[in-house]
Design a protein around this motif. Structure first.
Motif, PDB file in Angstrom:
ATOM      1  N   TYR A 234       0.803  -1.265  -0.191  1.00 11.46           N
ATOM      2  CA  TYR A 234      -0.367   0.029   0.260  1.00 11.46           C
ATOM      3  C   TYR A 234       0.526   1.301   0.392  1.00 11.46           C
ATOM      4  CZ  TYR A 234      -3.929  -2.550   1.273  1.00 11.46           C
ATOM      5  OH  TYR A 234      -5.380  -3.880   0.547  1.00 11.46           O
ATOM      6  N   GLY A 235       2.163   0.981   0.326  1.00 12.34           N
ATOM      7  CA  GLY A 235       2.987   2.792   0.512  1.00 12.34           C
ATOM      8  C   GLY A 235       2.986   3.356   1.569  1.00 12.34           C
ATOM      9  N   VAL A 236       2.816   2.780   2.582  1.00 15.36           N
ATOM     10  CA  VAL A 236       2.240   2.953   3.660  1.00 15.36           C
ATOM     11  C   VAL A 236       3.281   2.205   5.190  1.00 15.36           C
ATOM     12  CG1 VAL A 236      -0.603   4.355   3.121  1.00 15.36           C
ATOM     13  CG2 VAL A 236      -0.176   2.071   4.517  1.00 15.36           C
ATOM     14  N   GLU A 237       3.183   3.962   6.322  1.00 17.73           N
ATOM     15  CA  GLU A 237       3.662   3.162   7.287  1.00 17.73           C
ATOM     16  C   GLU A 237       2.497   1.702   8.162  1.00 17.73           C
ATOM     17  OE1 GLU A 237       5.155   4.234  10.969  1.00 17.73           O
ATOM     18  OE2 GLU A 237       5.720   5.023  10.382  1.00 17.73           O
ATOM     19  N   VAL A 238       2.583   0.890   8.694  1.00 21.05           N
ATOM     20  CA  VAL A 238       1.361   0.068   9.498  1.00 21.05           C
ATOM     21  C   VAL A 238       2.135   0.071  10.635  1.00 21.05           C
ATOM     22  CG1 VAL A 238      -0.380  -2.445   9.249  1.00 21.05           C
ATOM     23  CG2 VAL A 238       0.092   0.065   6.710  1.00 21.05           C
ATOM     24  N   GLN A 239       1.125  -0.066  11.217  1.00 18.01           N
ATOM     25  CA  GLN A 239       0.858  -0.235  12.882  1.00 18.01           C
ATOM     26  C   GLN A 239      -0.240  -1.560  13.186  1.00 18.01           C
ATOM     27  OE1 GLN A 239       0.713   2.725  15.104  1.00 18.01           O
ATOM     28  NE2 GLN A 239       3.051   3.733  15.034  1.00 18.01           N
ATOM     29  N   ILE A 240      -0.024  -2.530  13.382  1.00 14.98           N
ATOM     30  CA  ILE A 240      -0.227  -4.074  14.281  1.00 14.98           C
ATOM     31  C   ILE A 240      -0.483  -3.771  15.679  1.00 14.98           C
ATOM     32  CG2 ILE A 240      -1.178  -6.442  13.680  1.00 14.98           C
ATOM     33  CD1 ILE A 240       0.243  -6.130  10.669  1.00 14.98           C
ATOM     34  N   THR A 241      -1.751  -4.202  16.457  1.00 17.78           N
ATOM     35  CA  THR A 241      -1.927  -4.300  17.475  1.00 17.78           C
ATOM     36  C   THR A 241      -2.448  -4.716  17.775  1.00 17.78           C
ATOM     37  OG1 THR A 241      -2.377  -2.389  17.728  1.00 17.78           O
ATOM     38  CG2 THR A 241      -0.421  -1.872  17.822  1.00 17.78           C
ATOM     39  N   THR A 242      -3.015  -4.963  19.649  1.00 16.49           N
ATOM     40  CA  THR A 242      -4.353  -5.974  19.652  1.00 16.49           C
ATOM     41  C   THR A 242      -5.082  -4.884  20.450  1.00 16.49           C
ATOM     42  OG1 THR A 242      -3.229  -6.357  21.208  1.00 16.49           O
ATOM     43  CG2 THR A 242      -3.699  -8.570  19.174  1.00 16.49           C
ATOM     44  N   SER A 243      -6.629  -5.212  20.086  1.00 16.99           N
ATOM     45  CA  SER A 243      -7.826  -4.191  21.128  1.00 16.99           C
ATOM     46  C   SER A 243      -7.577  -5.089  22.862  1.00 16.99           C
ATOM     47  CB  SER A 243      -8.514  -4.475  20.799  1.00 16.99           C
ATOM     48  OG  SER A 243      -9.389  -5.788  20.994  1.00 16.99           O
ATOM     49  N   ASP A 244      -7.757  -4.087  23.598  1.00 20.77           N
ATOM     50  CA  ASP A 244      -8.379  -4.889  24.531  1.00 20.77           C
ATOM     51  C   ASP A 244      -9.309  -6.201  25.535  1.00 20.77           C
ATOM     52  OD1 ASP A 244      -7.332  -2.935  25.654  1.00 20.77           O
ATOM     53  OD2 ASP A 244      -8.905  -1.742  26.623  1.00 20.77           O
ATOM     54  N   ALA A 245      -9.788  -6.250  24.001  1.00 23.61           N
ATOM     55  CA  ALA A 245     -10.747  -7.797  23.643  1.00 23.61           C
ATOM     56  C   ALA A 245      -9.116  -9.007  22.800  1.00 23.61           C
ATOM     57  CB  ALA A 245     -12.202  -7.431  22.842  1.00 23.61           C
ATOM     58  N   GLY A 246      -8.057  -8.471  22.811  1.00 19.65           N
ATOM     59  CA  GLY A 246      -7.625  -9.816  21.864  1.00 19.65           C
ATOM     60  C   GLY A 246      -7.777  -9.111  20.552  1.00 19.65           C
ATOM     61  N   GLU A 247      -8.945  -8.198  19.937  1.00 18.50           N
ATOM     62  CA  GLU A 247      -8.470  -8.399  18.678  1.00 18.50           C
ATOM     63  C   GLU A 247      -7.690  -7.960  17.889  1.00 18.50           C
ATOM     64  OE1 GLU A 247     -11.085 -10.518  16.894  1.00 18.50           O
ATOM     65  OE2 GLU A 247     -12.434 -10.210  18.177  1.00 18.50           O
ATOM     66  N   PRO A 248      -7.043  -8.229  16.865  1.00 18.80           N
ATOM     67  CA  PRO A 248      -6.128  -7.614  15.786  1.00 18.80           C
ATOM     68  C   PRO A 248      -6.644  -6.246  15.581  1.00 18.80           C
ATOM     69  CG  PRO A 248      -7.122  -9.128  14.040  1.00 18.80           C
ATOM     70  CD  PRO A 248      -7.646  -9.062  15.892  1.00 18.80           C
ATOM     71  N   LEU A 249      -5.553  -4.972  15.747  1.00 19.52           N
ATOM     72  CA  LEU A 249      -6.097  -3.703  15.366  1.00 19.52           C
ATOM     73  C   LEU A 249      -4.806  -3.202  13.941  1.00 19.52           C
ATOM     74  CD1 LEU A 249      -6.943  -2.001  18.225  1.00 19.52           C
ATOM     75  CD2 LEU A 249      -8.658  -2.445  17.040  1.00 19.52           C
ATOM     76  N   VAL A 250      -5.512  -3.095  12.509  1.00 23.94           N
ATOM     77  CA  VAL A 250      -4.691  -2.572  11.918  1.00 23.94           C
ATOM     78  C   VAL A 250      -4.414  -1.594  11.236  1.00 23.94           C
ATOM     79  CG1 VAL A 250      -3.307  -3.500   9.340  1.00 23.94           C
ATOM     80  CG2 VAL A 250      -3.700  -4.998  11.071  1.00 23.94           C
ATOM     81  N   VAL A 251      -3.127  -0.458  11.395  1.00 21.38           N
ATOM     82  CA  VAL A 251      -3.651   0.793  11.608  1.00 21.38           C
ATOM     83  C   VAL A 251      -2.863   1.619  10.381  1.00 21.38           C
ATOM     84  CG1 VAL A 251      -4.447   2.974  12.855  1.00 21.38           C
ATOM     85  CG2 VAL A 251      -4.545   0.557  13.816  1.00 21.38           C
ATOM     86  N   PRO A 252      -3.018   2.337   9.410  1.00 22.75           N
ATOM     87  CA  PRO A 252      -2.653   2.877   8.628  1.00 22.75           C
ATOM     88  C   PRO A 252      -1.834   3.998   9.338  1.00 22.75           C
ATOM     89  CG  PRO A 252      -4.288   2.214   7.237  1.00 22.75           C
ATOM     90  CD  PRO A 252      -4.178   2.002   8.631  1.00 22.75           C
ATOM     91  N   VAL A 253      -0.440   4.076   9.472  1.00 18.79           N
ATOM     92  CA  VAL A 253       0.105   5.532   9.961  1.00 18.79           C
ATOM     93  C   VAL A 253       0.494   7.276   9.305  1.00 18.79           C
ATOM     94  CG1 VAL A 253       1.790   6.631  12.132  1.00 18.79           C
ATOM     95  CG2 VAL A 253       0.910   4.000  12.057  1.00 18.79           C
ATOM     96  N   ARG A 254       0.851   6.466   8.252  1.00 25.05           N
ATOM     97  CA  ARG A 254       1.594   7.820   7.110  1.00 25.05           C
ATOM     98  C   ARG A 254       2.085   6.666   6.066  1.00 25.05           C
ATOM     99  NH1 ARG A 254       6.743   8.105   7.038  1.00 25.05           N
ATOM    100  NH2 ARG A 254       8.369   6.856   8.229  1.00 25.05           N
ATOM    101  N   ARG A 255       2.106   8.056   4.827  1.00 25.56           N
ATOM    102  CA  ARG A 255       2.241   6.982   3.776  1.00 25.56           C
ATOM    103  C   ARG A 255       4.171   6.851   3.432  1.00 25.56           C
ATOM    104  NH1 ARG A 255      -1.086   7.893  -1.267  1.00 25.56           N
ATOM    105  NH2 ARG A 255       1.054   7.625  -2.175  1.00 25.56           N
ATOM    106  N   LEU A 256       5.031   6.495   3.251  1.00 25.78           N
ATOM    107  CA  LEU A 256       5.919   5.983   2.666  1.00 25.78           C
ATOM    108  C   LEU A 256       6.718   6.340   1.588  1.00 25.78           C
ATOM    109  CD1 LEU A 256       5.956   2.046   3.668  1.00 25.78           C
ATOM    110  CD2 LEU A 256       7.050   3.875   5.397  1.00 25.78           C
TER     111      LEU A 256
END
Length: 256
Positions: A234-256
């Motif tokens: 995608y040409g973006v920086e991505v952060q992958i974390t988990t929610s308090d419920a243990g579900e994945p969260l995939v968040v685009p942060v900025r363009r590379l």
């Protein structure tokens, strides 16, 4: 019965959309296809259901070539929810959903089993309260649920959906993803094109990522859904974390 494709090439209006791509999908699993706009996702789905014939390569169901089957047989085996589907007939919702049984219906019309499949599909998509309403008077999200019910009513071995979450509110997005997951757990194959990376990570058993008409990565979700691969796709920086419920969260942060 696996759904596979080998050496698919597709050129539209002088542009090479798919570049000799090959892959295999397995029943009992949800595969999410990801990629930037123009990567070839919808074109690949069109080839997988026989709506487009590639310039080279072939699609196979088990050991049979897809295009060797007639449209009725393909309709019984593969159901497609297209991107931006439209309803052109101002009939009631139950009639629209019943169209999903056409590949199964006999010469004398719908059987008791056909009617039961329609009712089951409507219940699964929260459409029971819409049954007698005119389809063209529904909101976009309601129409999306009705058209998914139409596909489910056909009870295909393979369900392919192109952006099925479009126009749905968050609650119904979760409902649709849960339904697709459940459909795969009964032994059917599910292939879904999504743009929402978090929803993809939550629903997918497998991921296939396209980039400029080629397959960048394919495999189990936990192996493919990485910041490095998504960044390249995608040409973006991505952060992958988990929610308090243990579900994945995939968040685009900025363009590379």
């Amino acid at each position: 019965m696996s759904l596979s494709f080998e050496g698919l090439s597709l050129t539209l209006r002088g542009r090479k959309i798919l570049k000799e791509v090959s892959g295999r999908f397995q029943q009992g699993r949800v595969t999410v296809i990801l990629g930037a706009n123009g990567a070839g996702k919808s074109s690949l789905l069109s080839c997988l259901v026989g709506l487009r014939e590639p310039q080279s390569g072939e699609v196979k169901l088990g050991d049979r070539t897809l295009l060797s089957m007639d449209s009725r047989e393909r309709g019984r085996l593969i159901g497609l929810l297209p991107q931006r589907p439209d309803i052109h007939w101002n009939v009631d919702v139950k009639t629209i959903v019943g169209l999903g049984r056409l590949p199964h219906a006999g010469r004398w019309g719908m059987s008791a089993a056909d009617h039961e499949a329609v009712l089951k599909a409507m219940a699964a998509t929260d459409c029971n309260d819409l049954a007698d309403r005119k389809a063209m008077r529904l909101s976009g999200g309601e129409q999306g649920r009705v058209l998914l019910a139409r596909v489910l009513a056909g009870e295909p071995q393979w369900l392919l959906a192109d952006e099925p979450l479009a126009s749905l509110d968050p609650a119904h997005q979760f409902d649709v993803l849960d339904r697709l997951k459940s459909y795969a757990k009964t032994g059917n194959g599910v292939i879904v094109v999504l743009h929402d990376l978090t929803q993809a990570a939550r629903v997918a058993d497998d991921i296939m990522i396209l980039k400029e008409g080629s397959i960048l990565a394919a495999g189990r979700c936990e192996d493919v859904m990485t910041a490095e691969v998504l960044g390249e796709a995608y040409g973006v920086e991505v952060q992958i974390t988990t929610s308090d419920a243990g579900e994945p969260l995939v968040v685009p942060v900025r363009r590379l």
